[in-house]
Design an enzyme around this catalytic site. Sequence first.
Site, PDB file in Angstrom:
ATOM      1  N   GLU A 276       0.865  -1.193   0.000  1.00 48.57           N
ATOM      2  CA  GLU A 276       0.000   0.000   0.000  1.00 48.57           C
ATOM      3  C   GLU A 276       0.895   1.235   0.000  1.00 48.57           C
ATOM      4  O   GLU A 276       1.894   1.274   0.714  1.00 48.57           O
ATOM      5  CB  GLU A 276      -0.903  -0.015   1.236  1.00 48.57           C
ATOM      6  CG  GLU A 276      -1.714   1.235   1.469  1.00 48.57           C
ATOM      7  CD  GLU A 276      -2.642   1.555   0.313  1.00 48.57           C
ATOM      8  OE1 GLU A 276      -2.548   2.689  -0.198  1.00 48.57           O
ATOM      9  OE2 GLU A 276      -3.453   0.689  -0.081  1.00 48.57           O
TER      10      GLU A 276
ATOM     11  N   ASP B 211       5.528   1.580  -4.198  1.00 40.20           N
ATOM     12  CA  ASP B 211       4.859   1.355  -5.473  1.00 40.20           C
ATOM     13  C   ASP B 211       4.928  -0.126  -5.831  1.00 40.20           C
ATOM     14  O   ASP B 211       6.006  -0.714  -5.927  1.00 40.20           O
ATOM     15  CB  ASP B 211       5.539   2.200  -6.556  1.00 40.20           C
ATOM     16  CG  ASP B 211       4.989   1.929  -7.942  1.00 40.20           C
ATOM     17  OD1 ASP B 211       3.799   1.613  -8.048  1.00 40.20           O
ATOM     18  OD2 ASP B 211       5.758   2.044  -8.917  1.00 40.20           O
TER      19      ASP B 211
ATOM     20  N   ASP C 174      -8.674   1.667  -8.266  1.00 41.28           N
ATOM     21  CA  ASP C 174      -9.246   2.887  -8.833  1.00 41.28           C
ATOM     22  C   ASP C 174      -9.804   2.576 -10.224  1.00 41.28           C
ATOM     23  O   ASP C 174      -9.074   2.129 -11.105  1.00 41.28           O
ATOM     24  CB  ASP C 174      -8.164   3.964  -8.936  1.00 41.28           C
ATOM     25  CG  ASP C 174      -8.724   5.344  -9.256  1.00 41.28           C
ATOM     26  OD1 ASP C 174      -9.738   5.421  -9.987  1.00 41.28           O
ATOM     27  OD2 ASP C 174      -8.146   6.336  -8.785  1.00 41.28           O
TER      28      ASP C 174
ATOM     29  N   LYS D 293     -13.792   7.642 -16.137  1.00 40.87           N
ATOM     30  CA  LYS D 293     -13.911   8.417 -17.373  1.00 40.87           C
ATOM     31  C   LYS D 293     -13.157   7.706 -18.497  1.00 40.87           C
ATOM     32  O   LYS D 293     -12.042   7.237 -18.307  1.00 40.87           O
ATOM     33  CB  LYS D 293     -13.354   9.830 -17.177  1.00 40.87           C
ATOM     34  CG  LYS D 293     -14.170  10.670 -16.200  1.00 40.87           C
ATOM     35  CD  LYS D 293     -13.603  12.068 -16.064  1.00 40.87           C
ATOM     36  CE  LYS D 293     -14.436  12.891 -15.084  1.00 40.87           C
ATOM     37  NZ  LYS D 293     -13.907  14.264 -14.910  1.00 40.87           N
TER      38      LYS D 293
ATOM     39  N   ASP E 219     -16.455  -2.847  -8.056  1.00 42.40           N
ATOM     40  CA  ASP E 219     -17.879  -2.522  -8.025  1.00 42.40           C
ATOM     41  C   ASP E 219     -18.260  -1.629  -9.206  1.00 42.40           C
ATOM     42  O   ASP E 219     -19.335  -1.032  -9.215  1.00 42.40           O
ATOM     43  CB  ASP E 219     -18.273  -1.869  -6.692  1.00 42.40           C
ATOM     44  CG  ASP E 219     -17.524  -0.585  -6.400  1.00 42.40           C
ATOM     45  OD1 ASP E 219     -16.603  -0.255  -7.174  1.00 42.40           O
ATOM     46  OD2 ASP E 219     -17.849   0.084  -5.409  1.00 42.40           O
TER      47      ASP E 219
ATOM     48  N   THR F 195     -15.843  -5.744   2.258  1.00 45.83           N
ATOM     49  CA  THR F 195     -15.073  -4.527   2.514  1.00 45.83           C
ATOM     50  C   THR F 195     -15.974  -3.297   2.543  1.00 45.83           C
ATOM     51  O   THR F 195     -17.131  -3.335   2.115  1.00 45.83           O
ATOM     52  CB  THR F 195     -14.012  -4.314   1.426  1.00 45.83           C
ATOM     53  OG1 THR F 195     -14.683  -3.986   0.199  1.00 45.83           O
ATOM     54  CG2 THR F 195     -13.169  -5.568   1.224  1.00 45.83           C
ATOM     55  N   LYS F 196     -15.408  -2.195   3.022  1.00 47.92           N
ATOM     56  CA  LYS F 196     -16.178  -0.945   3.056  1.00 47.92           C
ATOM     57  C   LYS F 196     -16.519  -0.489   1.640  1.00 47.92           C
ATOM     58  O   LYS F 196     -17.560   0.125   1.408  1.00 47.92           O
ATOM     59  CB  LYS F 196     -15.412   0.141   3.807  1.00 47.92           C
ATOM     60  CG  LYS F 196     -14.136   0.617   3.128  1.00 47.92           C
ATOM     61  CD  LYS F 196     -13.518   1.792   3.880  1.00 47.92           C
ATOM     62  CE  LYS F 196     -12.298   2.328   3.158  1.00 47.92           C
ATOM     63  NZ  LYS F 196     -11.706   3.489   3.842  1.00 47.92           N
TER      64      LYS F 196
ATOM     65  N   GLU G  13     -17.192  -2.504  -0.858  1.00 43.72           N
ATOM     66  CA  GLU G  13     -18.318  -3.324  -1.284  1.00 43.72           C
ATOM     67  C   GLU G  13     -19.606  -2.859  -0.617  1.00 43.72           C
ATOM     68  O   GLU G  13     -20.666  -2.800  -1.243  1.00 43.72           O
ATOM     69  CB  GLU G  13     -18.047  -4.786  -0.948  1.00 43.72           C
ATOM     70  CG  GLU G  13     -19.033  -5.752  -1.568  1.00 43.72           C
ATOM     71  CD  GLU G  13     -18.558  -7.185  -1.514  1.00 43.72           C
ATOM     72  OE1 GLU G  13     -19.321  -8.062  -1.940  1.00 43.72           O
ATOM     73  OE2 GLU G  13     -17.427  -7.423  -1.046  1.00 43.72           O
TER      74      GLU G  13
END
EC number: 2.1.1.33
Length: 239
Positions: free
Chosen positions: A93, A120, A143, A147, A180, A217-218, A220
Amino acid sequence: MSEVITQEYTEDGKVLRRIRSFVRREGRLTKGQEAAMKECWPTMGIDYQPELLDWQQVFGNDNPVVLEIGFGMGASLVEMAKNAPEKNFLGIEVHSPGVGACLASAREAGVTNLRVMCHDAVEVFAHMIPDNSLHTLQLFFPDPWHKKRHHKRRIVQLEFAEMVRQKLMIGSGVFHMATDWENYAEHMVEVMNQAPGFANLATDGDYVPRPDERPLTKFEQRGHRLGHGVWDIKYQRTA
């Protein structure tokens, strides 16, 4: 803060140029996160260095290694590690408050089969992860860059899939993705179907039911609240 450089891709997945995908913001750690970093990093933290890791040396055993990219605050990763003591877990992370929160949760849960890195992931993969060594790679709710003009910034691209393939165990290693965003799920399947050396593990369509080993998870939960579906995708390395 420091800039993290990733690749920009053409539509067929080839590298177009290197771009800044995000800026690593250290953020402000809470006192609890800061204390966890100081106390737990010597035993659970792994510093970046351009040399291959020895899993036996890292974990003290030869149990299967599960690696997760972008674990957020680490709640689900800690839960998975606690529920599967027969496996080893490594989380990567870039945001230090998330790493601190993960270490605090791991300390509270008493898990000993979890290690974390704050770097990274592409660099870690390139220089530290041995080929043919991972039982599972997890990429949960990355992420979506929703767009269309930003789709080339999505982490799941052909070059990334090949990097993953090299690190997974031949014939058994699994790349598990979850999102999601339906469009990103379709993008993941499209890329992975083009990537050589992988087979989709879904028995009905392109997606698998949410596996029991992946905690809710939060992200989800947010998706459910917004009326979004959640798509789990599993591909196994075949060659």
